[in-house]
Design a protein around this motif. Structure first.
Motif, short mmCIF file in Angstrom:
data_model
loop_
_atom_site.label_atom_id
_atom_site.label_comp_id
_atom_site.label_asym_id
_atom_site.label_seq_id
_atom_site.Cartn_x
_atom_site.Cartn_y
_atom_site.Cartn_z
N THR A 167 13.66 -30.24 -88.30
CA THR A 167 12.37 -29.94 -87.75
C THR A 167 12.56 -28.47 -87.04
O THR A 167 11.63 -27.48 -87.29
CB THR A 167 12.15 -30.73 -86.38
N ILE A 180 10.28 -37.91 -93.81
CA ILE A 180 10.41 -37.25 -95.16
C ILE A 180 11.69 -37.23 -95.69
O ILE A 180 12.12 -37.44 -96.88
CB ILE A 180 9.99 -35.88 -95.12
N VAL A 185 9.76 -27.90 -90.19
CA VAL A 185 8.70 -28.61 -89.76
C VAL A 185 7.71 -27.49 -88.91
O VAL A 185 6.68 -27.52 -88.86
CB VAL A 185 9.07 -29.92 -89.30
N ASN A 226 5.95 -25.20 -90.78
CA ASN A 226 5.04 -25.68 -91.60
C ASN A 226 5.57 -25.58 -93.13
O ASN A 226 4.65 -25.29 -94.06
CB ASN A 226 3.54 -25.38 -91.32
N VAL A 236 8.30 -36.56 -88.72
CA VAL A 236 7.66 -36.04 -89.81
C VAL A 236 8.96 -35.82 -90.60
O VAL A 236 9.44 -36.14 -91.63
CB VAL A 236 6.97 -35.05 -89.50
N ARG A 277 11.69 -30.21 -98.32
CA ARG A 277 12.03 -31.40 -99.45
C ARG A 277 13.05 -30.84 -100.57
O ARG A 277 14.09 -31.52 -100.92
CB ARG A 277 10.82 -31.83 -100.24
N ILE A 302 7.06 -27.60 -95.31
CA ILE A 302 7.45 -29.05 -95.68
C ILE A 302 7.87 -29.22 -97.19
O ILE A 302 8.96 -29.92 -97.54
CB ILE A 302 6.30 -29.91 -95.89
N CYS A 343 1.94 -36.92 -92.37
CA CYS A 343 1.94 -35.18 -92.67
C CYS A 343 0.45 -34.88 -92.35
O CYS A 343 0.14 -33.79 -92.72
CB CYS A 343 2.54 -35.12 -93.91
N SER A 344 -0.41 -35.79 -92.10
CA SER A 344 -1.96 -35.33 -92.02
C SER A 344 -2.10 -34.79 -90.43
O SER A 344 -1.70 -35.40 -89.69
CB SER A 344 -2.64 -36.75 -92.20
N GLU A 345 -2.67 -33.77 -90.75
CA GLU A 345 -3.00 -33.01 -89.18
C GLU A 345 -3.86 -33.88 -88.34
O GLU A 345 -3.74 -33.98 -87.24
CB GLU A 345 -3.68 -31.80 -89.48
N VAL A 365 4.59 -41.93 -94.73
CA VAL A 365 4.74 -40.23 -94.74
C VAL A 365 3.48 -39.67 -94.93
O VAL A 365 3.32 -38.39 -94.44
CB VAL A 365 5.98 -39.89 -95.81
N GLU A 366 2.65 -40.28 -95.83
CA GLU A 366 1.57 -39.35 -96.24
C GLU A 366 0.61 -39.35 -94.89
O GLU A 366 -0.07 -38.38 -94.79
CB GLU A 366 0.75 -40.19 -97.17
#
Length: 519
Positions: free
Chosen positions: A180, A286, A184, A187, A282, A193, A189, A262-264, A258-259
């Motif tokens: 994080t 992930i 994170v 931003n 988050v 990964r 991401i 990750c959405s604002e 996870v989807e």
């Protein structure tokens, strides 16, 4: 290692383990017996985030003065709790953040000099092994080849075990706090990964897992438990509808979560659902999704126990010569079911109820006035843990919901139908006695300032006397309140009258300092 705490003349069956993690300090207190069966009676967490001092981009991180000060405050609070309960067997262990700190020796030495506490700094492999021991005490997986995954704030432990033996263990510097802080918050991401994939690939973990194989995968730690809870509850849905579902989730369910995370647009809901863990969930989710993908995991079971319980298990194995880590399967299934539907607060209340009920049971049995056997205490403690699991749907009719959950699923292992539901006529009298003990215990456990490990039961021609003792020098825990004796006096009087009818003897309850109730 045991703490240097004051000695007590009375042998204690209480043990404690402190996990000085990267994201928080956690203490677990358990009550055990010589068979190795144990029940967690309290969990205390202190928000010490050492991981903020350990960014993965810094080559030689050290613990800041502020972090060390907060650590000493948290550990001193734990020590006060241990002293108040007269717990002499307590083990302290530090993990990733302290392990990676350049000033760890100075930190540990300062704790010893200031508080008189000995802290073990676990290697990654030692941490992984203790996690495996912990999950063996929660899930019936002793005879299976298990891949265990434990995501912490500064590292993730992987262990493959079989029948209590560790076949492979490793620790990778991938944690939800460090990820994080590095990715994170910026931003990044996609970069995170790629970084996770490269660390796993370079470690040789994939080849080792392929070489040894596994029959099932188990996840532990707060992050994975939070992910399972979110999936199980529909992420924000208050009422759980699937009574038969166990502690597990699939790769597809994880990816869907996870989807959403990750959405604002999900930030407000995420903060409300995950609370303090929201900042790191988050990265944790992930990271777990990438682990699933790289290792070919399709489904993961979740353990309510992890490192701290593994530490307890090792201590019990040293204290009790006949300790068997694979024993008590029936009891573990009860604890697992209670943990599944009880919140931490209700689980603590249920555990206090079980402890008080056992003390009353032992006292009544000692005087030979009632016909009770050793096996009956198992039924008593199990009932205490399970009587309120239906409360997750609300107070109305919760006892019926509890019954429905117990009867509709394969939750309990090793119990016959007669033991769970249909008591034979010849044990109806015993059933009434156990119920009377539970009913008294449920009410009395509301007195949270009482020490339920030091209950005194005596007998005289007039009947029984039950004396509760206060916890001495108990540290103040903000946000808690103690019920007034007047608020539950009416209910206690009713239960004492019920006790008199069942036992044909009176019971006097003495609750210091202001209430003495007699049937």
């Amino acid at each position: 290692m045991a703490t240097n705490l004051p000695s007590s003349s009375k042998p204690s069956n209480l043990f404690a383990a402190v996990d000085m993690g990267t994201n928080s300090f956690k203490m677990v207190i358990v009550r055990s017996d010589p068979t190795g069966k144990f029940l967690t009676i309290d969990r205390i967490k202190q928000p010490v985030v050492l991981g903020r001092d350990m960014p993965s981009s810094v080559p030689n991180p050290s613990l800041s003065t502020l972090s060390q000060s907060l650590s000493l405050q948290a550990l001193n609070h734990f020590k006060e709790v241990l002293n108040s309960h007269k717990i002499q067997q307590a083990r302290f262990a530090a993990t990733s953040a302290v392990r990676e700190a350049t000033n760890k020796a100075e930190f540990v030495d300062n704790i010893r000099k200031t508080l008189g506490l000995d802290v073990e700094v676990l290697s990654g492999e030692e941490e992984a092994k203790l996690v495996y021991l912990g999950i063996l005490q929660f899930l019936p997986i002793y005879s299976k080849i298990v891949l265990a995954v434990d995501i912490g704030g500064g590292s993730t432990e992987f262990v493959i075990g079989f029948k209590g033996e560790v076949l492979f263990a490793t620790s990778l510097k991938l944690g939800h706090v460090s990820l994080t802080e590095r990715f994170v918050k910026n931003n990044e991401i996609a970069d995170m990964r790629l970084y996770i994939q490269s660390v796993i690939e370079e470690s040789g973990l994939v080849n080792k897992v392929k070489e040894l194989g596994f029959e099932m995968v188990v996840g532990s730690s707060g992050t994975i438990k939070a992910i399972e809870k979110a999936i199980f509850s529909g992420y924000g849905v208050d009422v759980l509808k699937e009574f038969q579902r166990e502690w597990r989730f699939s790769k597809l369910e994880l990816s869907s979560l996870v989807e959403r995370l990750c959405s604002e647009e999900e930030k407000v809901l995420r903060d409300g659902f995950f609370k303090r863990r929201s900042e790191f969930i988050v990265a944790g989710a992930i990271l777990l999704e990438e682990i699933f993908e790289v290792l070919g995991i399709e489904e993961m079971e979740v353990s309510g126990y992890a490192l701290a319980e593994g530490m307890v298990t090792e201590v019990l194995a040293r204290v009790y010569s006949d300790y068997d880590i694979n024993a008590n399967a029936r009891w573990r299934s009860v604890v697992r079911l209670a943990s599944r539907f009880n919140s931490e607060k209700r689980m603590k209340s249920a555990a206090q109820c079980a402890g008080l009920a056992k003390e009353i049971f032992d006292g009544l049995r000692m005087y030979g006035e009632v016909s009770l056997e050793e096996k009956d205490v198992e039924y008593l403690e199990a009932a205490c843990l399970l009587h309120n699991i239906g409360l997750f749907t609300g107070k109305k009719g919760y006892h019926k919901q509890s019954f429905h959950i117990i009867m509709n699923g394969s939750h309990l292992h090793g119990y016959t139908t007669e033991e769970v539901k249909e008591f034979p006529k010849e044990v109806k009298r015993k059933f009434a006695i156990l119920c009377a003990i539970i009913r008294i215990s449920v009410l009395l456990q509301q007195y949270s300032h009482m020490n339920f490990q030091e209950v005194e039961v005596s007998h005289c021609p007039e009947g029984f006397k039950l004396v509760l003792n206060e916890i001495k020098d108990q540290p103040l825990i903000y946000g808690t309140t103690h019920p007034s004796p007047v608020s539950i006096e009416k209910e206690i009087v009713q239960e004492l009258e019920h006790f008199r009818k069942v036992f044909q003897q009176t019971l006097m309850v003495i609750i210091p300092p202001s209430s003495t109730l007699e049937s």
